[in-house]
Write a protein that holds these residues in place. Structure first.
Motif, PDB file in Angstrom:
ATOM      1  N   ALA A 102      25.824  30.149  44.235  1.00 17.38           N
ATOM      2  CA  ALA A 102      24.998  31.356  44.111  1.00 17.38           C
ATOM      3  C   ALA A 102      25.832  32.613  44.356  1.00 17.38           C
ATOM      4  CB  ALA A 102      23.828  31.285  45.083  1.00 17.38           C
ATOM      5  N   LEU A 103      26.698  32.569  45.366  1.00 17.04           N
ATOM      6  CA  LEU A 103      27.559  33.723  45.655  1.00 17.04           C
ATOM      7  C   LEU A 103      28.524  33.982  44.495  1.00 17.04           C
ATOM      8  CD1 LEU A 103      28.373  33.140  49.439  1.00 17.04           C
ATOM      9  CD2 LEU A 103      26.925  34.929  48.461  1.00 17.04           C
ATOM     10  N   LEU A 151      28.085  33.203  41.332  1.00 15.19           N
ATOM     11  CA  LEU A 151      27.331  33.765  40.221  1.00 15.19           C
ATOM     12  C   LEU A 151      26.942  35.212  40.492  1.00 15.19           C
ATOM     13  CD1 LEU A 151      25.006  30.767  39.285  1.00 15.19           C
ATOM     14  CD2 LEU A 151      26.977  31.603  38.011  1.00 15.19           C
ATOM     15  N   TYR A 152      26.622  35.514  41.744  1.00 14.43           N
ATOM     16  CA  TYR A 152      26.174  36.864  42.097  1.00 14.43           C
ATOM     17  C   TYR A 152      27.276  37.894  41.857  1.00 14.43           C
ATOM     18  CZ  TYR A 152      24.398  40.775  44.842  1.00 14.43           C
ATOM     19  OH  TYR A 152      23.974  42.015  45.240  1.00 14.43           O
ATOM     20  N   ILE A 153      28.514  37.575  42.300  1.00 17.00           N
ATOM     21  CA  ILE A 153      29.599  38.549  42.132  1.00 17.00           C
ATOM     22  C   ILE A 153      30.046  38.647  40.676  1.00 17.00           C
ATOM     23  CG2 ILE A 153      30.422  38.234  44.497  1.00 17.00           C
ATOM     24  CD1 ILE A 153      32.641  36.457  43.423  1.00 17.00           C
ATOM     25  N   ASN A 154      29.633  37.683  39.832  1.00 13.93           N
ATOM     26  CA  ASN A 154      29.990  37.734  38.413  1.00 13.93           C
ATOM     27  C   ASN A 154      28.820  38.146  37.530  1.00 13.93           C
ATOM     28  OD1 ASN A 154      32.897  36.643  37.841  1.00 13.93           O
ATOM     29  ND2 ASN A 154      32.092  35.358  39.476  1.00 13.93           N
ATOM     30  N   LEU A 155      27.729  38.602  38.130  1.00 12.73           N
ATOM     31  CA  LEU A 155      26.567  39.024  37.337  1.00 12.73           C
ATOM     32  C   LEU A 155      26.894  40.106  36.312  1.00 12.73           C
ATOM     33  CD1 LEU A 155      23.520  39.055  39.810  1.00 12.73           C
ATOM     34  CD2 LEU A 155      23.853  37.639  37.778  1.00 12.73           C
ATOM     35  N   VAL A 210      27.859  38.441  33.002  1.00 17.81           N
ATOM     36  CA  VAL A 210      27.064  37.318  32.515  1.00 17.81           C
ATOM     37  C   VAL A 210      26.954  37.339  30.993  1.00 17.81           C
ATOM     38  CG1 VAL A 210      24.734  36.364  32.420  1.00 17.81           C
ATOM     39  CG2 VAL A 210      25.743  36.920  34.623  1.00 17.81           C
TER      40      VAL A 210
END
Length: 363
Positions: free
Chosen positions: A22-23, A25-29, A32
């Motif tokens: 989740a972390l 994915l969050y920093i790569n939002l 996306v």
């Protein structure tokens, strides 16, 4: 407490895995969209890259680099020219007012109002005044939206260029490491390995069909009608190409209506030769899809999807994802048509309670 956690090591492992994922994915939002688009292109191009490597016997990195470079060149040149034309129009609004396209639309409006005047004389009902009010309102809103959207695109140009750069990096990496990524996916897949293999093939087919039988044909149709307009002097070349390319993705509508609209405008303006020529160009462009699609799609599993379903999928994807929906819509549609029957067959084969449920009968 530590001993209790040790006894639930699997739960702790899954929790850490989910948290770290989740972390990550969050920093790569912010990336996306480029990542998703790069994944679609990579899945669709992987077979082409593999064939290229086998035939040329060149290092994989060189083949991938060459393919990405050629693709970027083919996309960036038209995109740069289109952005340049938008900038020129925005810097000179008077040029838009005096352009041939605007004059043609004004002639079309006048012809429509003249027909309404004749209808008013025949029926005795005033049809002109409401129509004039509606045309002014719609025209003003459309003009304001186009100007605002174009200005917004120009203002966001640095961000767009950065996203394109990220997309190219992702695409190069995914094509270069495709084998390792597939091996990792199969090794740690939570579903049956054979099913995962089938799903990967369906995903590759869906992306390849979208790229080759939709994207490529859209480009061909757009430039065909654009060149036709250039030859017969109808419309702005890059504007015609851009609009035709966008609508070519939409089933039921397709690319031909743009050419027919230019033909109608030519007839209204008294340019009979240009009108006939653009009608012929539009007819040929409309049949390009049926001629080229079997050759480009080949045996990639292209589904016979109802045009209405295709229309709603593409329009819905555009509404939900923006301009990226032009690619995401067909990919998701083809993926669903290929994967859903496969998953249902797998569930039935493995004795799912849903399929083995016995309906009670009256005794």
């Amino acid at each position: 407490m530590i001993e209790a956690l040790k006894e639930k090591s699997e739960l702790v492992t899954w929790s850490l895995l989910i948290l770290l994922g989740a972390l990550f994915l969050y920093i790569n939002l912010p990336f996306v969209v480029p990542l998703i688009l790069a994944s679609i292109f990579a899945m669709g191009l992987i077979n082409l890259v593999n064939r290229l490597v086998r035939k040329t016997r060149a290092p994989r990195w060189l083949s991938v680099l060459g393919l990405v470079f050629v693709g970027c060149f083919m996309v960036c040149v038209p995109l740069t020219l289109a952005i340049y034309r938008i900038g020129v129009h925005l810097s000179a609004p008077q040029e838009i007012q005096n352009s041939q396209a605007v004059k043609q639309l004004q002639q079309l409006q006048e012809s429509g109002l003249n027909l309404l005047k004749q209808a008013t004389e025949w029926t005795g009902y005033d049809l002109v005044t409401p129509a004039q009010g509606m045309l002014q309102s719609v025209g003003g809103k459309v003009g304001s939206w186009i100007l605002a959207y174009s200005s917004d695109v120009v203002a966001q140009l640095p961000g767009i260029l950065f996203n394109i750069f990220i997309f190219v990096l992702f695409l190069y990496f995914l094509l270069l490491k495709a084998g390792e990524i597939k091996t990792f996916t199969l090794k740690y897949s939570i579903v049956d390995e054979n099913l995962m293999e089938s799903l990967i093939k369906v995903a590759k087919d869906a992306c390849a069909v979208t790229l080759f039988s939709t994207f490529v044909i859209g480009v061909i149709q757009a430039f065909f009608i654009g060149i036709g307009g250039l030859i017969f002097g109808e419309g702005d070349f890059w504007l015609v190409v851009t609009v035709t390319f966008v609508v070519s993705f939409i089933p039921i509508i397709g690319a031909a209506p743009v050419g027919y609209l230019l033909s109608i405008l030519a007839f209204i303006g008294g340019r009979t030769g240009a009108g006939i020529g653009m009608a012929v160009v539009a007819t040929i462009a409309g049949t390009i899809d049926n001629i080229l699609k079997p050759f480009l799609a080949g045996n990639m599993g292209d589904q016979k999807i109802n045009p209405v379903v295709g229309f709603t999928c593409v329009i819905g994807a555009i509404v939900m994802f923006g301009i990226s929906g032009l690619l995401l819509g067909p990919v998701i549609m083809n993926l669903a048509y290929g994967a859903i029957p496969l998953l249902l067959k797998h569930l039935k084969h493995n004795g799912s309670t849903f399929f083995n449920h016995n309906t009670p009968t009256d005794t």
